[in-house]
Design a protein around this motif. Structure first.
Motif, PDB file in Angstrom:
ATOM      1  N   VAL A   1      36.178  61.167  48.364  1.00  0.00           N
ATOM      2  CA  VAL A   1      36.380  59.977  47.536  1.00  0.00           C
ATOM      3  C   VAL A   1      36.100  58.689  48.304  1.00  0.00           C
ATOM      4  O   VAL A   1      36.254  57.597  47.752  1.00  0.00           O
ATOM      5  CB  VAL A   1      37.819  59.924  46.958  1.00  0.00           C
ATOM      6  N   ALA A   2      35.674  58.816  49.554  1.00  0.00           N
ATOM      7  CA  ALA A   2      35.412  57.618  50.369  1.00  0.00           C
ATOM      8  C   ALA A   2      34.412  56.663  49.713  1.00  0.00           C
ATOM      9  O   ALA A   2      34.656  55.447  49.660  1.00  0.00           O
ATOM     10  CB  ALA A   2      34.941  58.021  51.768  1.00  0.00           C
ATOM     11  N   PRO A   3      33.269  57.160  49.185  1.00  0.00           N
ATOM     12  CA  PRO A   3      32.354  56.221  48.513  1.00  0.00           C
ATOM     13  C   PRO A   3      32.966  55.556  47.286  1.00  0.00           C
ATOM     14  O   PRO A   3      32.684  54.384  47.001  1.00  0.00           O
ATOM     15  CB  PRO A   3      31.169  57.123  48.131  1.00  0.00           C
ATOM     16  N   HIS A   4      33.813  56.287  46.549  1.00  0.00           N
ATOM     17  CA  HIS A   4      34.491  55.694  45.388  1.00  0.00           C
ATOM     18  C   HIS A   4      35.384  54.545  45.847  1.00  0.00           C
ATOM     19  O   HIS A   4      35.381  53.455  45.259  1.00  0.00           O
ATOM     20  CB  HIS A   4      35.344  56.734  44.659  1.00  0.00           C
ATOM     21  N   TYR A   5      36.161  54.815  46.891  1.00  0.00           N
ATOM     22  CA  TYR A   5      37.074  53.807  47.427  1.00  0.00           C
ATOM     23  C   TYR A   5      36.289  52.604  47.951  1.00  0.00           C
ATOM     24  O   TYR A   5      36.655  51.446  47.721  1.00  0.00           O
ATOM     25  CB  TYR A   5      37.916  54.421  48.546  1.00  0.00           C
ATOM     26  N   TYR A   6      35.186  52.884  48.630  1.00  0.00           N
ATOM     27  CA  TYR A   6      34.351  51.831  49.193  1.00  0.00           C
ATOM     28  C   TYR A   6      33.820  50.921  48.094  1.00  0.00           C
ATOM     29  O   TYR A   6      33.812  49.691  48.229  1.00  0.00           O
ATOM     30  CB  TYR A   6      33.203  52.471  49.979  1.00  0.00           C
ATOM     31  N   LEU A   7      33.388  51.505  46.977  1.00  0.00           N
ATOM     32  CA  LEU A   7      32.853  50.727  45.870  1.00  0.00           C
ATOM     33  C   LEU A   7      33.938  49.846  45.249  1.00  0.00           C
ATOM     34  O   LEU A   7      33.718  48.654  44.996  1.00  0.00           O
ATOM     35  CB  LEU A   7      32.259  51.650  44.811  1.00  0.00           C
ATOM     36  N   VAL A   8      35.117  50.409  45.021  1.00  0.00           N
ATOM     37  CA  VAL A   8      36.232  49.636  44.456  1.00  0.00           C
ATOM     38  C   VAL A   8      36.583  48.474  45.375  1.00  0.00           C
ATOM     39  O   VAL A   8      36.773  47.330  44.932  1.00  0.00           O
ATOM     40  CB  VAL A   8      37.456  50.547  44.228  1.00  0.00           C
ATOM     41  N   TRP A   9      36.644  48.771  46.675  1.00  0.00           N
ATOM     42  CA  TRP A   9      36.997  47.732  47.649  1.00  0.00           C
ATOM     43  C   TRP A   9      35.937  46.631  47.690  1.00  0.00           C
ATOM     44  O   TRP A   9      36.256  45.434  47.712  1.00  0.00           O
ATOM     45  CB  TRP A   9      37.172  48.374  49.027  1.00  0.00           C
ATOM     46  N   MET A  10      34.651  46.998  47.681  1.00  0.00           N
ATOM     47  CA  MET A  10      33.587  46.009  47.727  1.00  0.00           C
ATOM     48  C   MET A  10      33.596  45.114  46.480  1.00  0.00           C
ATOM     49  O   MET A  10      33.371  43.907  46.570  1.00  0.00           O
ATOM     50  CB  MET A  10      32.228  46.707  47.849  1.00  0.00           C
ATOM     51  N   LEU A  11      33.870  45.705  45.337  1.00  0.00           N
ATOM     52  CA  LEU A  11      33.961  44.910  44.117  1.00  0.00           C
ATOM     53  C   LEU A  11      35.097  43.897  44.215  1.00  0.00           C
ATOM     54  O   LEU A  11      34.965  42.741  43.793  1.00  0.00           O
ATOM     55  CB  LEU A  11      34.150  45.824  42.902  1.00  0.00           C
ATOM     56  N   TRP A  12      36.226  44.336  44.775  1.00  0.00           N
ATOM     57  CA  TRP A  12      37.356  43.420  44.958  1.00  0.00           C
ATOM     58  C   TRP A  12      36.997  42.311  45.949  1.00  0.00           C
ATOM     59  O   TRP A  12      37.358  41.148  45.765  1.00  0.00           O
ATOM     60  CB  TRP A  12      38.601  44.160  45.426  1.00  0.00           C
ATOM     61  N   ARG A  13      36.240  42.658  46.985  1.00  0.00           N
ATOM     62  CA  ARG A  13      35.807  41.654  47.947  1.00  0.00           C
ATOM     63  C   ARG A  13      34.999  40.560  47.253  1.00  0.00           C
ATOM     64  O   ARG A  13      35.161  39.371  47.517  1.00  0.00           O
ATOM     65  CB  ARG A  13      34.949  42.295  49.048  1.00  0.00           C
ATOM     66  N   LEU A  14      34.095  40.968  46.384  1.00  0.00           N
ATOM     67  CA  LEU A  14      33.264  39.989  45.680  1.00  0.00           C
ATOM     68  C   LEU A  14      34.094  39.132  44.739  1.00  0.00           C
ATOM     69  O   LEU A  14      33.943  37.915  44.685  1.00  0.00           O
ATOM     70  CB  LEU A  14      32.166  40.720  44.906  1.00  0.00           C
ATOM     71  N   VAL A  15      34.990  39.783  43.992  1.00  0.00           N
ATOM     72  CA  VAL A  15      35.833  39.058  43.036  1.00  0.00           C
ATOM     73  C   VAL A  15      36.718  38.043  43.751  1.00  0.00           C
ATOM     74  O   VAL A  15      36.964  36.933  43.251  1.00  0.00           O
ATOM     75  CB  VAL A  15      36.701  40.054  42.229  1.00  0.00           C
ATOM     76  N   SER A  16      37.198  38.393  44.948  1.00  0.00           N
ATOM     77  CA  SER A  16      38.183  37.564  45.647  1.00  0.00           C
ATOM     78  C   SER A  16      37.579  36.536  46.590  1.00  0.00           C
ATOM     79  O   SER A  16      38.320  35.839  47.288  1.00  0.00           O
ATOM     80  CB  SER A  16      39.141  38.468  46.436  1.00  0.00           C
ATOM     81  N   LEU A  17      36.248  36.409  46.613  1.00  0.00           N
ATOM     82  CA  LEU A  17      35.609  35.485  47.545  1.00  0.00           C
ATOM     83  C   LEU A  17      36.151  34.057  47.438  1.00  0.00           C
ATOM     84  O   LEU A  17      36.344  33.379  48.441  1.00  0.00           O
ATOM     85  CB  LEU A  17      34.098  35.478  47.321  1.00  0.00           C
ATOM     86  N   ALA A  18      36.369  33.589  46.230  1.00  0.00           N
ATOM     87  CA  ALA A  18      36.801  32.205  46.033  1.00  0.00           C
ATOM     88  C   ALA A  18      38.312  32.057  46.029  1.00  0.00           C
ATOM     89  O   ALA A  18      38.825  30.959  45.822  1.00  0.00           O
ATOM     90  CB  ALA A  18      36.216  31.665  44.730  1.00  0.00           C
TER      91      ALA A  18
END
Length: 425
Positions: free
Chosen positions: A24-41
């Motif tokens: 599930v590492a790629p699944h987790y990585y994708l969720v985390w990266m999406l959160w990174r983008l959302v939280s940039l500002a």
């Protein structure tokens, strides 16, 4: 025939968690990266809240396999029950004997409601773990305004763990890496295993080296522990003393590590062995110490740590050396069983299984899965390699002019190249 079936079931218990947790590492990585983008500002602490939630979600999946499925009982001793009624910022010191020690930390943190706040002082070699090694890497803070002027001050962050190189301790680097955790709105359980290496009674050379270190320090060697190291702990307290409420002195015993025939201590189970259900109970003895009562000077801290470990050695001796010829008061004879929060662990398991469905049943999902695994790992390794080659603690220009662009490209670029490619095809 029965033994063959039992052996097969045991092997399944060992293999399935490994496949799922790494799978599930790629699944987790994708969720985390999406959160990174959302939280940039967003402010740094908001990002960290989301990251801590993601981390706790994954670690509850881990606990599902290592508690729910194994049926292992967690038994608390000392101040174990008392700390569950608190929710505080913690410096966590424990004896080290197995890869399972990491999961025991999560067992205790989950019961306090602090699972997402767990961060580690980790050995450098763990950076090689695909995806996770990059994710755990320490925080390097810089203003995003240097990259995107429309955004406010923000750090490109991961989970906040600190890597140290065994045998080549870099105090200046560690001091710099710890600064992020000073943020008063980022609660932390910072975990240190002062022994540095896992204790193993079947490795006499390891024990001899530890005894030699103890003798060089002018103290009596420990019987059930390795001689603890002081430098990392001292740096942590110098930088973060005001960021902790308490220090937890934790002593862990796995119930299957005492040979029933001869009473001798056996090596602690690895994660694979533990997952097979060979350990009926995990005993966790906790002594809560107010951070104000921890010495401030390096020499005072050193002697205090040796005294703490002498007491830990007595606690362990009460379990391993207790017999009819040498009766001792067994500290672990009485304790409070602490059940796991099955609702959360099972919910986490269900979440990741549902998340995995589109990655399994659709051609797009399967291709995206392998691209995420490949590009995510390679971009993480690239980031780490470039960072280690170029970065020096005094290189202000690199930190604020070059590194942000490298970080931006390796963290987001590779992932979004993959996503764009598949959206166009």
């Amino acid at each position: 025939m029965g033994s063959v079936v039992c052996s097969g079931v045991k092997n399944l218990h060992m293999v399935v968690p490994t496949i799922v947790l790494f799978g599930v590492a790629p699944h987790y990585y994708l969720v985390w990266m999406l959160w990174r983008l959302v939280s940039l500002a967003l402010p740094t602490y908001i990002y960290q809240k989301g990251d801590d939630f993601c981390y706790s979600l994954y670690q509850r999946l881990v606990l599902f396999f290592f508690e729910n499925l194994t049926g292992t009982e967690v038994v608390l001793h000392g101040d174990g029950e008392d700390i569950l009624r608190r929710k505080e910022r913690v410096l966590y010191l424990s004896n080290h004997q197995s890869t399972m020690d990491w999961i025991v930390v999560h067992m205790l943190a989950e019961r306090q409601g602090s699972l997402g706040h767990v961060r580690y002082i980790m050995k450098n070699s763990l950076q090689a773990v695909p995806l996770y090694g990059f994710y755990f890497y320490e925080n390097k803070c810089f203003p995003v305004s240097q990259l995107l002027p429309v955004l406010s001050h923000k750090s490109f962050l991961k989970h906040g763990c600190i890597y140290v190189k065994r045998g080549n301790f870099n105090q200046l680097k560690m001091m710099k890496d710890l600064k992020y955790l000073k943020h008063n709105r980022i609660p932390t359980w910072l975990v240190i295993f002062p022994e540095g290496t896992r204790f193993n009674p079947s490795l006499p050379q390891l024990l001899e080296r530890s005894h030699k270190v103890a003798e060089d320090q002018g103290i009596q060697p420990f019987k059930h522990l390795l001689t603890p190291k002081i430098r990392g702990l001292h740096v942590v307290l110098e930088q973060l003393r005001n960021s902790f409420d308490a220090l937890y002195d934790v002593t862990v015993v796995y119930s299957n590590t005492k040979d029933k025939k001869n009473g001798k201590r056996k090596p602690a189970p690895s994660m694979f062995e533990f997952a097979a259900g060979i350990c009926p109970q995990v005993h966790i003895h906790v002594s809560r110490i107010d951070i104000k009562n921890v010495p401030t000077t390096e020499e005072g801290l050193k002697q205090w740590l040796f005294t703490m470990y002498r007491n830990k050695d007595r606690i362990l001796s009460s379990y391993y050396d207790n017999n009819e010829q040498q009766p001792l008061v067994d500290v672990f004879a009485h304790g409070q069983k602490s059940p796991t929060a099955s609702f959360y662990t099972i919910s986490s398991f269900m979440f990741f299984m549902v998340l995995a469905v589109p990655f399994i049943v659709t051609p797009f999902g399967r291709s995206l899965y392998w691209k995420l695994a490949t590009f995510g790992s390679l971009s993480g390794y690239l980031w780490l390699a470039v960072h280690h080659r170029i970065y020096t603690p005094c290189c202000h220009f690199y930190n604020y002019a070059i590194f942000p662009w490298i970080s931006l490209f390796t963290e987001f670029g590779a992932t979004w190249v993959v996503l764009s490619y598949y959206c166009d095809n």
